[in-house]
Design a protein around this motif. Sequence first.
Motif, PDB file in Angstrom:
ATOM      1  N   LEU A 128       0.850  -1.181   0.000  1.00  0.00           N
ATOM      2  CA  LEU A 128       0.000   0.000   0.000  1.00  0.00           C
ATOM      3  C   LEU A 128       0.889   1.236   0.000  1.00  0.00           C
ATOM      4  CD1 LEU A 128      -2.650   1.640   0.471  1.00  0.00           C
ATOM      5  CD2 LEU A 128      -2.236   1.311   2.924  1.00  0.00           C
ATOM      6  N   VAL A 129       0.650   2.146  -0.938  1.00  0.00           N
ATOM      7  CA  VAL A 129       1.423   3.388  -1.017  1.00  0.00           C
ATOM      8  C   VAL A 129       0.490   4.570  -0.809  1.00  0.00           C
ATOM      9  CG1 VAL A 129       2.858   4.866  -2.465  1.00  0.00           C
ATOM     10  CG2 VAL A 129       3.118   2.382  -2.585  1.00  0.00           C
ATOM     11  N   LEU A 130       0.804   5.395   0.167  1.00  0.00           N
ATOM     12  CA  LEU A 130       0.111   6.668   0.373  1.00  0.00           C
ATOM     13  C   LEU A 130       1.086   7.779  -0.013  1.00  0.00           C
ATOM     14  CD1 LEU A 130      -1.706   6.132   3.805  1.00  0.00           C
ATOM     15  CD2 LEU A 130      -2.511   5.616   1.484  1.00  0.00           C
ATOM     16  N   PRO A 131       0.875   8.441  -1.143  1.00  0.00           N
ATOM     17  CA  PRO A 131       1.836   9.423  -1.651  1.00  0.00           C
ATOM     18  C   PRO A 131       2.203  10.477  -0.618  1.00  0.00           C
ATOM     19  CG  PRO A 131       0.129   8.998  -3.274  1.00  0.00           C
ATOM     20  CD  PRO A 131      -0.311   8.310  -2.023  1.00  0.00           C
ATOM     21  N   THR A 132       3.490  10.690  -0.438  1.00  0.00           N
ATOM     22  CA  THR A 132       4.136  11.628   0.497  1.00  0.00           C
ATOM     23  C   THR A 132       4.057  11.171   1.942  1.00  0.00           C
ATOM     24  OG1 THR A 132       2.300  13.132   1.075  1.00  0.00           O
ATOM     25  CG2 THR A 132       3.449  13.561  -1.017  1.00  0.00           C
ATOM     26  N   VAL A 133       3.305  10.115   2.249  1.00  0.00           N
ATOM     27  CA  VAL A 133       3.154   9.666   3.641  1.00  0.00           C
ATOM     28  C   VAL A 133       4.018   8.443   3.911  1.00  0.00           C
ATOM     29  CG1 VAL A 133       1.543   8.797   5.389  1.00  0.00           C
ATOM     30  CG2 VAL A 133       0.853  10.647   3.851  1.00  0.00           C
ATOM     31  N   GLY A 134       3.886   7.406   3.100  1.00  0.00           N
ATOM     32  CA  GLY A 134       4.679   6.202   3.316  1.00  0.00           C
ATOM     33  C   GLY A 134       4.064   5.006   2.611  1.00  0.00           C
ATOM     34  N   SER A 135       4.610   3.839   2.908  1.00  0.00           N
ATOM     35  CA  SER A 135       4.142   2.605   2.284  1.00  0.00           C
ATOM     36  C   SER A 135       4.165   1.482   3.303  1.00  0.00           C
ATOM     37  CB  SER A 135       4.999   2.247   1.070  1.00  0.00           C
ATOM     38  OG  SER A 135       6.360   2.094   1.446  1.00  0.00           O
ATOM     39  N   GLY A 136       3.218   0.551   3.145  1.00  0.00           N
ATOM     40  CA  GLY A 136       3.115  -0.551   4.097  1.00  0.00           C
ATOM     41  C   GLY A 136       2.889  -1.870   3.395  1.00  0.00           C
ATOM     42  N   ASP A 137       3.334  -2.936   4.037  1.00  0.00           N
ATOM     43  CA  ASP A 137       3.177  -4.287   3.497  1.00  0.00           C
ATOM     44  C   ASP A 137       1.883  -4.898   4.027  1.00  0.00           C
ATOM     45  OD1 ASP A 137       5.718  -4.101   2.275  1.00  0.00           O
ATOM     46  OD2 ASP A 137       6.677  -4.640   4.167  1.00  0.00           O
ATOM     47  N   LEU A 138       1.103  -5.439   3.105  1.00  0.00           N
ATOM     48  CA  LEU A 138      -0.153  -6.091   3.477  1.00  0.00           C
ATOM     49  C   LEU A 138      -0.207  -7.480   2.826  1.00  0.00           C
ATOM     50  CD1 LEU A 138      -2.609  -3.083   3.091  1.00  0.00           C
ATOM     51  CD2 LEU A 138      -2.046  -4.262   5.215  1.00  0.00           C
ATOM     52  N   PRO A 139      -0.492  -8.513   3.584  1.00  0.00           N
ATOM     53  CA  PRO A 139      -0.474  -9.885   3.053  1.00  0.00           C
ATOM     54  C   PRO A 139      -1.731 -10.221   2.252  1.00  0.00           C
ATOM     55  CG  PRO A 139      -1.087  -9.932   5.371  1.00  0.00           C
ATOM     56  CD  PRO A 139      -0.798  -8.488   5.037  1.00  0.00           C
ATOM     57  N   THR A 140      -1.928  -9.516   1.160  1.00  0.00           N
ATOM     58  CA  THR A 140      -3.097  -9.774   0.325  1.00  0.00           C
ATOM     59  C   THR A 140      -2.884 -11.030  -0.508  1.00  0.00           C
ATOM     60  OG1 THR A 140      -2.190  -8.309  -1.360  1.00  0.00           O
ATOM     61  CG2 THR A 140      -3.712  -7.344   0.221  1.00  0.00           C
TER      62      THR A 140
ATOM     63  N   HIS B 288      -3.831 -11.487  -3.728  1.00  0.00           N
ATOM     64  CA  HIS B 288      -3.691 -11.267  -5.158  1.00  0.00           C
ATOM     65  C   HIS B 288      -2.766 -10.087  -5.435  1.00  0.00           C
ATOM     66  CE1 HIS B 288      -6.969 -14.105  -5.658  1.00  0.00           C
ATOM     67  NE2 HIS B 288      -7.710 -13.379  -4.823  1.00  0.00           N
ATOM     68  N   VAL B 289      -2.285 -10.038  -6.678  1.00  0.00           N
ATOM     69  CA  VAL B 289      -1.427  -8.924  -7.084  1.00  0.00           C
ATOM     70  C   VAL B 289      -2.178  -7.606  -6.973  1.00  0.00           C
ATOM     71  CG1 VAL B 289      -0.162  -7.913  -9.020  1.00  0.00           C
ATOM     72  CG2 VAL B 289      -0.009 -10.366  -8.591  1.00  0.00           C
ATOM     73  N   TRP B 290      -3.445  -7.601  -7.408  1.00  0.00           N
ATOM     74  CA  TRP B 290      -4.286  -6.399  -7.303  1.00  0.00           C
ATOM     75  C   TRP B 290      -5.359  -6.685  -6.265  1.00  0.00           C
ATOM     76  CZ3 TRP B 290      -1.145  -3.914 -10.253  1.00  0.00           C
ATOM     77  CH2 TRP B 290      -0.690  -4.447 -11.450  1.00  0.00           C
ATOM     78  N   SER B 291      -5.391  -5.906  -5.222  1.00  0.00           N
ATOM     79  CA  SER B 291      -6.355  -6.140  -4.151  1.00  0.00           C
ATOM     80  C   SER B 291      -6.888  -4.807  -3.632  1.00  0.00           C
ATOM     81  CB  SER B 291      -5.713  -6.913  -2.993  1.00  0.00           C
ATOM     82  OG  SER B 291      -5.206  -8.162  -3.420  1.00  0.00           O
ATOM     83  N   ALA B 292      -7.962  -4.915  -2.870  1.00  0.00           N
ATOM     84  CA  ALA B 292      -8.505  -3.752  -2.174  1.00  0.00           C
ATOM     85  C   ALA B 292      -8.569  -4.066  -0.689  1.00  0.00           C
ATOM     86  CB  ALA B 292      -9.894  -3.402  -2.705  1.00  0.00           C
ATOM     87  N   VAL B 293      -8.176  -3.122   0.130  1.00  0.00           N
ATOM     88  CA  VAL B 293      -8.280  -3.272   1.580  1.00  0.00           C
ATOM     89  C   VAL B 293      -8.972  -2.029   2.129  1.00  0.00           C
ATOM     90  CG1 VAL B 293      -6.188  -4.675   1.743  1.00  0.00           C
ATOM     91  CG2 VAL B 293      -6.052  -2.202   2.064  1.00  0.00           C
ATOM     92  N   THR B 294      -9.647  -2.207   3.227  1.00  0.00           N
ATOM     93  CA  THR B 294     -10.297  -1.070   3.881  1.00  0.00           C
ATOM     94  C   THR B 294      -9.318  -0.468   4.874  1.00  0.00           C
ATOM     95  OG1 THR B 294     -12.478  -2.071   3.643  1.00  0.00           O
ATOM     96  CG2 THR B 294     -12.251  -0.317   5.274  1.00  0.00           C
ATOM     97  N   LEU B 295      -8.906   0.750   4.598  1.00  0.00           N
ATOM     98  CA  LEU B 295      -7.906   1.418   5.413  1.00  0.00           C
ATOM     99  C   LEU B 295      -8.591   2.247   6.497  1.00  0.00           C
ATOM    100  CD1 LEU B 295      -4.816   1.980   5.657  1.00  0.00           C
ATOM    101  CD2 LEU B 295      -5.197   3.991   4.206  1.00  0.00           C
ATOM    102  N   HIS B 296      -8.147   2.045   7.728  1.00  0.00           N
ATOM    103  CA  HIS B 296      -8.659   2.810   8.874  1.00  0.00           C
ATOM    104  C   HIS B 296      -7.572   3.775   9.338  1.00  0.00           C
ATOM    105  CE1 HIS B 296     -12.174   0.101  10.020  1.00  0.00           C
ATOM    106  NE2 HIS B 296     -11.584  -0.535   9.017  1.00  0.00           N
TER     107      HIS B 296
ATOM    108  N   ASP C  22      -7.574  -7.076  10.394  1.00  0.00           N
ATOM    109  CA  ASP C  22      -6.626  -7.223  11.504  1.00  0.00           C
ATOM    110  C   ASP C  22      -5.183  -7.092  11.028  1.00  0.00           C
ATOM    111  OD1 ASP C  22      -6.541  -9.486  10.016  1.00  0.00           O
ATOM    112  OD2 ASP C  22      -6.826 -10.900  11.665  1.00  0.00           O
ATOM    113  N   HIS C  23      -4.916  -6.072  10.231  1.00  0.00           N
ATOM    114  CA  HIS C  23      -3.547  -5.875   9.739  1.00  0.00           C
ATOM    115  C   HIS C  23      -3.061  -4.483  10.151  1.00  0.00           C
ATOM    116  CE1 HIS C  23      -3.747  -9.560   7.518  1.00  0.00           C
ATOM    117  NE2 HIS C  23      -4.750  -9.131   6.781  1.00  0.00           N
ATOM    118  N   PRO C  24      -2.569  -4.313  11.367  1.00  0.00           N
ATOM    119  CA  PRO C  24      -2.047  -3.004  11.777  1.00  0.00           C
ATOM    120  C   PRO C  24      -0.809  -2.635  10.970  1.00  0.00           C
ATOM    121  CG  PRO C  24      -1.498  -4.681  13.406  1.00  0.00           C
ATOM    122  CD  PRO C  24      -2.425  -5.331  12.432  1.00  0.00           C
ATOM    123  N   LEU C  25      -0.751  -1.401  10.554  1.00  0.00           N
ATOM    124  CA  LEU C  25       0.401  -0.907   9.805  1.00  0.00           C
ATOM    125  C   LEU C  25       1.339  -0.102  10.684  1.00  0.00           C
ATOM    126  CD1 LEU C  25      -1.399   0.152   6.511  1.00  0.00           C
ATOM    127  CD2 LEU C  25       0.286  -1.673   6.745  1.00  0.00           C
TER     128      LEU C  25
END
Length: 588
Positions: free
Chosen positions: A160-172, A174-182, A193-196
Motif C-alpha cells: 500500500l502506497v500513500l503518496p508523500t506519507v509512506g508505504s506498508g506491506d499487506l499480506p493480500t 492477489h497482485v491487485w487487491s482492495a483493503v479497507t484502510l482505517h 486485523d492488519h495493523p500498519l
Amino acid sequence: MTNGTSSDAGDIRRSPARGSPPVLRLSARAFDSLAAGTDQGEASRVLWRSEQNRRRLLLRALLDHGRAASGSDGPLPPLDVAWDLLEVAEDRAPDEVHAVLAHPPVGRWAARTLSRLLGLAHSDTPLWVDLGYLHTVAAAAAVRAGVDFILPVPVRHRVLVLPTVGSGDLPTRHVWSAVTLHHERGRLRGAPDHPLCSDAARASETWRPARTLRVTVNGLVLTAPLEDADPFRHSSAPTRPVRLSAESARRWESMLTGAWKILVDRFPRQAAVLTRTPLLLAPLPGRGRFRLNSASSGDAVGAVSLSEPDNETWLAETLLHELQHARLGALLRMVELLEPRPGPTGYAPWRDDPRPLKGMLHGIVAFLEVAEFWRVSRTVVSARARTHADFEFALARGQVAEALRQVRDHPDLTRAGHRFAAGLALRVDGMLGEPVAVEAGNLAGLARDAHRIRWRLRHKDRRPDGGDGPASARAGGPWAAPPALLHGVTELCRLWLLDQGDFLRRASRASDTRTGVLAADWRLVAGDLRNARDGYAELLRANPADERAHAGLSACLASLEEQPAPCRDDAVVRPGTGLTDRGADRSG
C-alpha cells in the motif's frame, strides 16, 4: 509572453472540486530569461504555478471521465467518495493537501490514467486499480491533515502506497487487491486485523514512512523525496517498489549534500530556483562511473529518475540538466513554441536515435546548461581536473551548436519558438570562442565526430536534411533496435582524462564486443592512430558492414590526413570541423 503581460498568479490552493485556477501570464522578460539562462526565479515561479493549475484541471477531468467509465470502481467505492475526503482534508489543512497534489508522481498518474480513459493509452493493470490511486491520494491528504477516515484503497503487489506519507506491506492474496484502510489519530491499519503503524511518521515492521532528503548549505535548504515505492515514480509503466537499504539512503544523502554544496557555491542563482522546484529523486538500478543515467517526463515536473551517483559533481550536473527539462516542459504547455504536427526528425549528438523537433529542443536546453556547468566549474577545479572539465565544456557546447543549426530556422517553430531559439543561439555563440586545453578540445572533437559518423552510418536511409527515409525504415528500420550504443568513444575519452592508469589496464585487455567499444577505439583515444587504423581495417576485412569500424577508420584517416572524414553534410556539420592531428586545437 502568453496572452499578455505578467500578473500575480494569486492563491492556487483551491479545492480541486470548486472554482477554476487563476489565469497565469508569463512576461516577455521572463520568457527571454529562460532562453538566456538568466532566470532569477520569476519565470520558474510562474511555470511551477501553471503546473499546479494543470494538475488540478487534470484531476477534475479524470473525475468526470472516471465517473462515466463502465466498471471503473471495481471493489472500491465511487471516485466521489475519495473526492469528498480530499475536500474535507483541504478544508482543514490546505497546505497539506497542496503538498500531496504537488507530489510529481500524482501528476504522472493523473495524465496517464486520463489518457487511458480517453482511449489514448493501454495498460494491463485493472482500470479500478489505476483510478483507485485517487483513493490513496485522498487518504494521504487526510492523514497529513489529521482527518480520521475509513476508506477502501487499492494495493499493488501487496504494498500500500500513500503518496508523500509512506508505504506498508499487506499480506493480500492477489497482485491487485482492495483493503479497507482505517485512520484514527495517526494510527493506520488495514481491516480487519492488519495493523500498519501507530504513527504514520514512524517506521514499524510493516510500515515505512516516506523518506525525504534535506540538505543545507550556507542557509540554503534543498528538500527532495527519495522515492522507492510509488508505482508512478518513473516515466515508464507503473513500477513495483524496490526498497532502498538504509546504507543506500545514506549514500544518496551524502552525494546530495556534496552536490548541493557545489551548486550553492558555483551556481547560486540556479540553486535558489531549485529550492522552489518540486524535486523528487527516484533511484534506478545500477551505478554509473561517470555521467548518471537519468530520465524525466513533462507529466511529473520535478521528478528525476536516476542511477545512484558515486560522485557529487555528476549529481550536481544532472540536477541542473533535469531542471532545464522541467522548465521547458512547463513552458511548452504555457507557450506554443512548436506547431502541433508531425515533422522531420534530426540528429541529436547526445542520442543514438533520430529525434523530433520537441526532443531536439529539450536536449539543446538541457545540454546548454551542462555546458554552462562545466564552463564555470573549469575555473574553480584543480589543475588536474581542469582538462577534463574543458573536455566536458567543449563537448557539450559543440553538441548544442550542431543541434541548434538544425533547429533555429525550423519551419515548425512558431514566432515565439523562433524567438526562444534565437535566445539559445546567442547564449551558445558566447561560449564558442572561449579557449580550452588542446587535448580537451581534440578529444571533444573526436567524441563528437565518432558519434556523428556512426549515427549517419546506422541511419543511412535518412535524408541529408534530417528528414525521414523510406516508410519501411520508419516502421522498423535500422534504428528500431540498435545493436550497440554509439557513445562508447565518448566514455573512453572520459576514462582517459580521469584515470589513465585504469584506461591503460583495461585497454590491454580490450576485445571486440557488441557493447559499442572496439579494441581499436582504445588505441584511437590514446592517440595510437596507426595501430588503431590497422585494427579497424582488420575488422572490416572480416566484416565489411561493421559500422563501428567504418566510423573509427574514418576518424583515424582524417587524423592521419590521409582523407577527410566522410558522411559530412553542411546542413548538419559546420565546415572545417574534421579531426585534425592531436597537436592541433579542436576546441569545438
